[in-house]
Scaffold this motif. Sequence first.
Motif, PDB file in Angstrom:
ATOM      1  N   THR A 105      51.711  60.007 -54.903  1.00 32.54           N
ATOM      2  CA  THR A 105      52.973  60.350 -55.561  1.00 32.54           C
ATOM      3  C   THR A 105      52.697  60.999 -56.913  1.00 32.54           C
ATOM      4  N   GLU A 106      53.636  61.849 -57.294  1.00 31.32           N
ATOM      5  CA  GLU A 106      53.425  62.671 -58.498  1.00 31.32           C
ATOM      6  C   GLU A 106      53.692  61.925 -59.803  1.00 31.32           C
ATOM      7  N   ILE A 107      52.845  62.194 -60.774  1.00 34.67           N
ATOM      8  CA  ILE A 107      53.042  61.667 -62.128  1.00 34.67           C
ATOM      9  C   ILE A 107      53.610  62.783 -63.009  1.00 34.67           C
ATOM     10  N   ILE A 132      46.881  59.812 -57.277  1.00 33.74           N
ATOM     11  CA  ILE A 132      47.869  60.264 -58.256  1.00 33.74           C
ATOM     12  C   ILE A 132      47.981  61.785 -58.161  1.00 33.74           C
ATOM     13  N   GLN A 133      49.207  62.247 -57.900  1.00 35.32           N
ATOM     14  CA  GLN A 133      49.435  63.693 -57.732  1.00 35.32           C
ATOM     15  C   GLN A 133      49.841  64.322 -59.054  1.00 35.32           C
ATOM     16  N   VAL A 134      49.185  65.441 -59.381  1.00 27.45           N
ATOM     17  CA  VAL A 134      49.624  66.266 -60.511  1.00 27.45           C
ATOM     18  C   VAL A 134      50.308  67.477 -59.894  1.00 27.45           C
ATOM     19  N   TYR A 190      46.417  73.222 -52.712  1.00 29.21           N
ATOM     20  CA  TYR A 190      47.071  74.535 -52.816  1.00 29.21           C
ATOM     21  C   TYR A 190      48.496  74.427 -52.275  1.00 29.21           C
ATOM     22  N   ARG A 191      49.477  74.847 -53.056  1.00 28.17           N
ATOM     23  CA  ARG A 191      50.892  74.697 -52.691  1.00 28.17           C
ATOM     24  C   ARG A 191      51.661  76.015 -52.760  1.00 28.17           C
ATOM     25  N   GLY A 192      50.901  77.114 -52.671  1.00 28.97           N
ATOM     26  CA  GLY A 192      51.557  78.417 -52.791  1.00 28.97           C
ATOM     27  C   GLY A 192      51.727  78.773 -54.254  1.00 28.97           C
ATOM     28  N   VAL A 223      46.153  71.359 -48.538  1.00 30.44           N
ATOM     29  CA  VAL A 223      47.183  72.400 -48.587  1.00 30.44           C
ATOM     30  C   VAL A 223      48.544  71.739 -48.371  1.00 30.44           C
ATOM     31  N   ASP A 224      49.508  72.161 -49.153  1.00 33.04           N
ATOM     32  CA  ASP A 224      50.899  71.719 -49.015  1.00 33.04           C
ATOM     33  C   ASP A 224      51.700  72.905 -48.474  1.00 33.04           C
ATOM     34  N   PRO A 225      51.899  72.955 -47.148  1.00 28.21           N
ATOM     35  CA  PRO A 225      52.621  74.097 -46.565  1.00 28.21           C
ATOM     36  C   PRO A 225      54.121  74.012 -46.833  1.00 28.21           C
ATOM     37  N   ILE A 231      52.547  67.079 -46.254  1.00 30.82           N
ATOM     38  CA  ILE A 231      53.725  67.664 -45.589  1.00 30.82           C
ATOM     39  C   ILE A 231      54.969  66.814 -45.849  1.00 30.82           C
ATOM     40  N   GLU A 232      56.065  67.510 -46.150  1.00 34.14           N
ATOM     41  CA  GLU A 232      57.320  66.791 -46.390  1.00 34.14           C
ATOM     42  C   GLU A 232      58.065  66.528 -45.083  1.00 34.14           C
ATOM     43  N   VAL A 233      58.351  65.247 -44.842  1.00 36.88           N
ATOM     44  CA  VAL A 233      59.054  64.807 -43.635  1.00 36.88           C
ATOM     45  C   VAL A 233      60.128  63.799 -44.047  1.00 36.88           C
TER      46      VAL A 233
HETATM   47  C1  PEP Z   1      56.046  67.648 -54.622  1.00 36.29           C
HETATM   48  O1  PEP Z   1      55.018  67.597 -53.922  1.00 36.29           O
HETATM   49  O2  PEP Z   1      56.936  66.809 -54.540  1.00 36.29           O
HETATM   50  C2  PEP Z   1      56.230  68.755 -55.556  1.00 36.29           C
HETATM   51  C3  PEP Z   1      57.226  68.769 -56.444  1.00 36.29           C
HETATM   52  O3  PEP Z   1      55.341  69.751 -55.396  1.00 36.29           O
HETATM   53  P1  PEP Z   1      54.919  70.936 -56.399  1.00 36.29           P
HETATM   54  O4  PEP Z   1      54.474  70.286 -57.670  1.00 36.29           O
HETATM   55  O5  PEP Z   1      53.849  71.611 -55.648  1.00 36.29           O
HETATM   56  O6  PEP Z   1      56.154  71.793 -56.581  1.00 36.29           O
END
Ligand code: PEP
Length: 275
Positions: free
Chosen positions: A100-102, A118-120, A173-175, A205-207, A234-236
């Motif tokens: 999850t993102e911080i 921990i997601q940045v 990588y998220r685009g 990769v976050d498609p 992946i978002e579900v």
């Molecule tokens: C997320 O993964 O919820 C998100 C907001 O992604 P990003 O930071 O890549 O926009």
Amino acid sequence: MKNDNSYKFSREFEKADKKFQVGELLIHGNEVVIAAGPCSVESEGQMLETAKGVINAGASILRGGAFKPRTSPYSFQGLGVEGLEILEKVGKKFNVPIVTEIMNTELIDLYSEKVDIIQVGARNAQNFDMLKRLGMQKRPVLLKNGLGTTVDEWLMSSEYILSNGNDNVILCYRGARGIENATRFSMDIGAVVVAKKISRLPIAVDPSHAAGKKEFVKDFALAAIAAGADMLEIEVHNNPEKALSDKEQQLSIEEFGELMDDARVVAKAIGRKIR
Ligand code: PEP
Ligand code: MN
């Protein structure tokens, strides 16, 4: 400035792929690891239902945003600490790690205690103070590229974490912003290939955020595996039409199952497996 060859993210620093464990899960092995779950944690019921669905379909990490970076301050901002606690509880119930993102450097101690990875996010990809502080704690960090950063800039962000003592970084990588507007961001598969060549770190990769529309997510995901991604995020959502954020791009549990079936075929074709 250091000599290029000595950057800790680089294959000159260490030729071998950087591997590490998250619980029982090996990151950067031959198996491609799938993280899935909703854009935002919305309720315990939503998380329980979504977790059950994605884990049954083969995901091995549960995602969900508690603190959300939204373009508009009037959009749903996430459940905050309550969301973090729901995600933690559901992750424990299904015995899977959570990512999850911080958004706030002041919450690093709390995240280090509760969160497995921990997601940045893209918007903090060059928050150097946050990156330094994440380097001083032990949890693995999943570092997205910035909305408009180059591969070099993205890798240099990882160096802030590595050089402060934390060697467990996943590049995600998220685009990026490009000229294309048929998709939400431009998915530069070349960036994935280049990052893998230069860096010894695992590449995710976050498609979902790259595509921005659910109809493209599966094919972006398959392309990422073919390009060598070690992990996908992946978002579900258990009910995408009712999602409080990113509803255009979130897959239903059924659509995620179809993605996983095809992902197994592509992984096999390049001598890998889906974990
Ligand atoms: C997320 O993964 O919820 C998100 C907001 O992604 P990003 O930071 O890549 O926009
Ligand atoms: Mn999202």
